[in-house]
Design an enzyme around this catalytic site. Structure first.
Site, PDB file in Angstrom:
ATOM      1  N   LYS A 206     -52.094  25.002  49.130  1.00 54.78           N
ATOM      2  CA  LYS A 206     -53.239  25.882  48.792  1.00 54.78           C
ATOM      3  C   LYS A 206     -54.149  24.857  47.758  1.00 54.78           C
ATOM      4  O   LYS A 206     -53.522  24.317  46.782  1.00 54.78           O
ATOM      5  CB  LYS A 206     -53.045  26.861  48.001  1.00 54.78           C
ATOM      6  CG  LYS A 206     -52.126  27.896  48.942  1.00 54.78           C
ATOM      7  CD  LYS A 206     -52.027  29.383  48.285  1.00 54.78           C
ATOM      8  CE  LYS A 206     -51.541  30.412  49.447  1.00 54.78           C
ATOM      9  NZ  LYS A 206     -50.345  29.880  50.480  1.00 54.78           N
TER      10      LYS A 206
ATOM     11  N   ASP B 222     -54.116  25.899  53.577  1.00 53.67           N
ATOM     12  CA  ASP B 222     -54.004  27.317  53.644  1.00 53.67           C
ATOM     13  C   ASP B 222     -55.563  27.862  53.108  1.00 53.67           C
ATOM     14  O   ASP B 222     -55.969  27.272  52.345  1.00 53.67           O
ATOM     15  CB  ASP B 222     -53.113  27.946  52.645  1.00 53.67           C
ATOM     16  CG  ASP B 222     -51.666  27.891  53.222  1.00 53.67           C
ATOM     17  OD1 ASP B 222     -51.652  27.689  54.602  1.00 53.67           O
ATOM     18  OD2 ASP B 222     -50.617  28.142  52.384  1.00 53.67           O
ATOM     19  N   MET B 223     -55.728  28.896  53.840  1.00 52.56           N
ATOM     20  CA  MET B 223     -57.043  29.615  53.253  1.00 52.56           C
ATOM     21  C   MET B 223     -56.851  30.508  52.093  1.00 52.56           C
ATOM     22  O   MET B 223     -55.917  31.615  52.645  1.00 52.56           O
ATOM     23  CB  MET B 223     -57.732  30.218  54.502  1.00 52.56           C
ATOM     24  CG  MET B 223     -59.409  30.712  53.835  1.00 52.56           C
ATOM     25  SD  MET B 223     -60.342  29.251  53.166  1.00 52.56           S
ATOM     26  CE  MET B 223     -60.919  28.254  54.715  1.00 52.56           C
TER      27      MET B 223
ATOM     28  N   ARG C 143     -56.003  26.797  61.801  1.00 57.29           N
ATOM     29  CA  ARG C 143     -54.894  27.897  62.100  1.00 57.29           C
ATOM     30  C   ARG C 143     -55.787  28.951  62.060  1.00 57.29           C
ATOM     31  O   ARG C 143     -56.685  29.203  61.079  1.00 57.29           O
ATOM     32  CB  ARG C 143     -53.818  27.918  61.056  1.00 57.29           C
ATOM     33  CG  ARG C 143     -52.958  28.975  61.042  1.00 57.29           C
ATOM     34  CD  ARG C 143     -52.266  29.304  59.856  1.00 57.29           C
ATOM     35  NE  ARG C 143     -51.197  28.193  59.536  1.00 57.29           N
ATOM     36  CZ  ARG C 143     -50.969  28.127  58.296  1.00 57.29           C
ATOM     37  NH1 ARG C 143     -51.678  28.569  57.219  1.00 57.29           N
ATOM     38  NH2 ARG C 143     -50.065  26.951  58.036  1.00 57.29           N
TER      39      ARG C 143
ATOM     40  N   GLY D 291     -56.090  37.339  57.949  1.00 55.16           N
ATOM     41  CA  GLY D 291     -56.524  37.197  56.513  1.00 55.16           C
ATOM     42  C   GLY D 291     -55.762  38.158  55.795  1.00 55.16           C
ATOM     43  O   GLY D 291     -55.431  39.077  56.056  1.00 55.16           O
TER      44      GLY D 291
ATOM     45  N   HIS E  51     -48.383  37.889  64.321  1.00 48.60           N
ATOM     46  CA  HIS E  51     -47.078  38.398  64.840  1.00 48.60           C
ATOM     47  C   HIS E  51     -47.590  39.672  65.576  1.00 48.60           C
ATOM     48  O   HIS E  51     -46.827  40.550  66.038  1.00 48.60           O
ATOM     49  CB  HIS E  51     -46.153  38.981  63.812  1.00 48.60           C
ATOM     50  CG  HIS E  51     -46.241  37.886  62.411  1.00 48.60           C
ATOM     51  ND1 HIS E  51     -46.977  38.222  61.577  1.00 48.60           N
ATOM     52  CD2 HIS E  51     -45.166  37.124  62.245  1.00 48.60           C
ATOM     53  CE1 HIS E  51     -46.687  37.118  60.446  1.00 48.60           C
ATOM     54  NE2 HIS E  51     -45.555  36.551  61.024  1.00 48.60           N
TER      55      HIS E  51
ATOM     56  N   ARG F  50     -47.995  39.770  48.973  1.00 39.61           N
ATOM     57  CA  ARG F  50     -48.951  39.972  50.109  1.00 39.61           C
ATOM     58  C   ARG F  50     -48.187  40.449  51.414  1.00 39.61           C
ATOM     59  O   ARG F  50     -48.778  40.972  52.288  1.00 39.61           O
ATOM     60  CB  ARG F  50     -49.594  38.499  50.408  1.00 39.61           C
ATOM     61  CG  ARG F  50     -50.883  38.298  49.249  1.00 39.61           C
ATOM     62  CD  ARG F  50     -51.667  37.178  49.806  1.00 39.61           C
ATOM     63  NE  ARG F  50     -51.135  35.780  49.812  1.00 39.61           N
ATOM     64  CZ  ARG F  50     -51.009  34.901  48.754  1.00 39.61           C
ATOM     65  NH1 ARG F  50     -51.473  35.103  47.491  1.00 39.61           N
ATOM     66  NH2 ARG F  50     -50.321  33.827  49.153  1.00 39.61           N
TER      67      ARG F  50
HETATM   68  C1  LIG Z   1     -48.221  30.980  60.130  1.00 43.38           C
HETATM   69  C2  LIG Z   1     -48.851  31.858  59.278  1.00 43.38           C
HETATM   70  C3  LIG Z   1     -49.960  31.307  58.226  1.00 43.38           C
HETATM   71  C4  LIG Z   1     -50.931  32.275  57.586  1.00 43.38           C
HETATM   72  N1  LIG Z   1     -51.575  31.530  56.634  1.00 43.38           N
HETATM   73  C5  LIG Z   1     -52.632  32.470  56.257  1.00 43.38           C
HETATM   74  C6  LIG Z   1     -53.533  31.703  55.219  1.00 43.38           C
HETATM   75  O1  LIG Z   1     -53.780  30.628  55.078  1.00 43.38           O
HETATM   76  N2  LIG Z   1     -54.382  32.583  54.762  1.00 43.38           N
HETATM   77  C7  LIG Z   1     -54.492  33.912  54.932  1.00 43.38           C
HETATM   78  O2  LIG Z   1     -55.317  34.675  54.275  1.00 43.38           O
HETATM   79  N3  LIG Z   1     -53.618  34.533  55.600  1.00 43.38           N
HETATM   80  C8  LIG Z   1     -52.778  33.586  56.342  1.00 43.38           C
HETATM   81  N4  LIG Z   1     -51.715  34.263  57.134  1.00 43.38           N
HETATM   82  C9  LIG Z   1     -51.177  35.791  56.898  1.00 43.38           C
HETATM   83  C10 LIG Z   1     -52.268  36.452  57.941  1.00 43.38           C
HETATM   84  O3  LIG Z   1     -53.538  36.397  57.583  1.00 43.38           O
HETATM   85  C11 LIG Z   1     -51.865  37.977  58.222  1.00 43.38           C
HETATM   86  O4  LIG Z   1     -51.968  38.541  56.884  1.00 43.38           O
HETATM   87  C12 LIG Z   1     -50.466  38.245  58.590  1.00 43.38           C
HETATM   88  O5  LIG Z   1     -50.067  37.278  59.544  1.00 43.38           O
HETATM   89  C13 LIG Z   1     -50.343  39.594  59.265  1.00 43.38           C
HETATM   90  O6  LIG Z   1     -51.272  39.858  60.281  1.00 43.38           O
HETATM   91  P1  LIG Z   1     -50.651  39.690  61.931  1.00 43.38           P
HETATM   92  O7  LIG Z   1     -51.711  38.905  62.636  1.00 43.38           O
HETATM   93  O8  LIG Z   1     -49.231  39.539  61.820  1.00 43.38           O
HETATM   94  O9  LIG Z   1     -51.111  41.136  62.278  1.00 43.38           O
HETATM   95  P2  LIG Z   1     -51.014  42.637  62.057  1.00 43.38           P
HETATM   96  O10 LIG Z   1     -51.640  43.641  62.700  1.00 43.38           O
HETATM   97  O11 LIG Z   1     -50.949  42.975  60.508  1.00 43.38           O
HETATM   98  O12 LIG Z   1     -49.375  42.845  62.077  1.00 43.38           O
HETATM   99  C14 LIG Z   1     -48.910  43.038  63.279  1.00 43.38           C
HETATM  100  C15 LIG Z   1     -47.531  43.146  63.516  1.00 43.38           C
HETATM  101  O13 LIG Z   1     -46.728  42.042  63.034  1.00 43.38           O
HETATM  102  C16 LIG Z   1     -45.768  42.461  62.096  1.00 43.38           C
HETATM  103  N5  LIG Z   1     -46.017  42.240  60.494  1.00 43.38           N
HETATM  104  C17 LIG Z   1     -46.913  41.590  60.376  1.00 43.38           C
HETATM  105  N6  LIG Z   1     -46.961  41.280  58.876  1.00 43.38           N
HETATM  106  C18 LIG Z   1     -45.596  41.641  58.357  1.00 43.38           C
HETATM  107  C19 LIG Z   1     -44.981  41.670  57.345  1.00 43.38           C
HETATM  108  N7  LIG Z   1     -45.648  41.381  56.096  1.00 43.38           N
HETATM  109  N8  LIG Z   1     -43.625  42.115  57.244  1.00 43.38           N
HETATM  110  C20 LIG Z   1     -43.029  42.577  58.493  1.00 43.38           C
HETATM  111  N9  LIG Z   1     -43.817  42.845  59.697  1.00 43.38           N
HETATM  112  C21 LIG Z   1     -45.051  42.314  59.696  1.00 43.38           C
HETATM  113  C22 LIG Z   1     -45.478  44.008  62.171  1.00 43.38           C
HETATM  114  O14 LIG Z   1     -44.608  44.332  63.329  1.00 43.38           O
HETATM  115  C23 LIG Z   1     -47.003  44.556  62.634  1.00 43.38           C
HETATM  116  O15 LIG Z   1     -47.157  45.547  63.142  1.00 43.38           O
HETATM  117  C24 LIG Z   1     -50.696  33.644  57.671  1.00 43.38           C
HETATM  118  C25 LIG Z   1     -49.874  34.013  58.705  1.00 43.38           C
HETATM  119  C26 LIG Z   1     -49.086  33.472  59.699  1.00 43.38           C
HETATM  120  C27 LIG Z   1     -48.299  34.014  60.592  1.00 43.38           C
END
Ligand SMILES: Cc1cc2nc3c(=O)[nH]c(=O)nc-3n(C[C@H](O)[C@H](O)[C@H](O)COP(=O)(O)OP(=O)(O)OC[C@H]3O[C@@H](n4cnc5c(N)ncnc54)[C@H](O)[C@@H]3O)c2cc1C
Length: 309
Positions: free
Chosen positions: A95, A129-130, A179, A183, A222, A283
């Site tokens: 970061k 990272d953002m 990536r 958010g 995810h 977070r």
């Molecule tokens: C490799 C990676 C790098 C990232 N880098 C950044 C970044 O640089 N800046 C930034 O702002 N964000 C970053 N993120 C976080 C991202 O923005 C989301 O906040 C986070 O990934 C949850 O979003 P989702 O796409 O999984 O979907 P969502 O709709 O939030 O989740 C979908 C499903 O994933 C599972 N899930 C998601 N989060 C969790 C959790 N915390 N615990 C358990 N299960 C969970 C649940 O089953 C959920 O139903 C990153 C995420 C990943 C995977």
């Protein structure tokens, strides 16, 4: 609840209480590989054994002095050395506020360039990272500036921001690896979509801009719906599975990570480690109400029969 936890994640006075509490430390270990580089290396070895790639993140953000920024930069160079020595298939994520962006932009750039130069000499790659929207423009600018000299650097785009489509087009024109994620920060309604359905729709639209670009990007989510949309789009447009990668966080949806590998996709696991895990942990709690319930259940004292009360 999400907003409340995200506000707490910025509370520096709360951090020491959570970090030194035994229960929080135990729960945090679900999302954080450990406090030392050795812990992260063990986690990365496990990830590589499962035929996945890794990205190591030395936890830390918003450092308050130059010494902290220089120490983080030294930490990152040491991670690259260790990755090379152990022959791991891993890169790093960092970061800019960890490298002093809040203190002095020139210092931040000098430290970032030193890290990217070191990564380049080892044939590796740095992902920036953002962070929150107060840093978006400076992160895009810094990425473009450093990328003009070194190709081994890329950044992250957040689908919840209104501005992201323009940023994606800009960075694609600069040949930048990105990536895509949804958010993770608390953002006001004038800069970000508030509804999950709008964020998801934008995510799919941005994925469709990234994948055909011929540049290697990471689809970080995810969410099975985002993953399915990506697989469908890649198949329908003849984009081979080695032209992009899925990315997920350490400790989250390990089942899905393994399934994607079995299906022949590339999967990178983001492995955070270090002592400064409080904001990252908060977070992750904010993202899913079930995580908070799990945390609170662990906080309650045990009864005489060992049951949680
Ligand atoms: C490799 C990676 C790098 C990232 N880098 C950044 C970044 O640089 N800046 C930034 O702002 N964000 C970053 N993120 C976080 C991202 O923005 C989301 O906040 C986070 O990934 C949850 O979003 P989702 O796409 O999984 O979907 P969502 O709709 O939030 O989740 C979908 C499903 O994933 C599972 N899930 C998601 N989060 C969790 C959790 N915390 N615990 C358990 N299960 C969970 C649940 O089953 C959920 O139903 C990153 C995420 C990943 C995977």
């Amino acid at each position: 609840m999400r907003e409340f936890l995200l506000r707490l994640s910025e509370n520096k006075r709360l951090a020491p209480f959570i970090i030194h509490n035994g229960v929080s430390r135990r729960v945090a270990r679900r999302f954080v590989a450990g406090e030392t580089l050795d812990d992260a290396i063990v986690a990365a070895e496990g990830v590589n054994r499962a035929l996945q790639l890794a990205s190591l993140d030395l936890l830390g953000e918003n450092v308050s002095d130059e010494a902290g920024a220089r120490s983080a930069a030294a930490g990152y160079r040491a991670i690259f050395d260790r990755i090379a020595r152990e022959r791991l298939d891993a890169n790093v994520s960092l970061k800019l506020t960890q490298l002093g962006l809040d203190l002095n932009e020139d210092l931040c750039r000098e430290l970032l360039e030193g890290i990217v130069e070191h990564a380049t000499s080892l044939g590796n790659f740095v992902r920036i990272d953002m962070e929150g929207s107060a840093y978006t423009q400076r992160t895009v600018d810094m990425t473009k500036r450093v990328r003009a000299e070194y190709s081994a650097v890329g950044t992250v785009m957040q689908a919840y921001l209104f501005r992201t489509e323009q940023d994606v087009r800009d960075l694609l024109a600069a040949g930048c690896r990105m990536r895509l994620c949804k958010g993770a920060y608390k953002e006001p309604p004038d800069v970000a979509f508030a509804k999950k359905s709008d964020v998801d729709a934008n995510y799919v639209q941005l994925m469709k801009l990234l994948l055909p670009s011929g540049i290697y990007h990471g689809i970080a989510t995810h969410d099975p719906a985002m993953i399915q949309a990506t697989k469908d789009f890649a198949r329908d447009n003849g984009i081979a599975s080695d032209k992009f990668e899925f990315q997920m966080l350490y400790g989250i949806r390990t089942d899905l990570q393994r399934q994607l590998v079995r299906e022949g996709f590339r999967v990178r696991v983001y492995i955070p480690f270090g002592t400064d895990w409080f904001p990252y942990f908060m977070r992750r709690l904010a993202e899913r109400p079930a995580n908070v319930t799990f945390f609170l259940r662990n906080l309650l004292p045990r009864g005489a029969n060992g049951e949680k009360r």
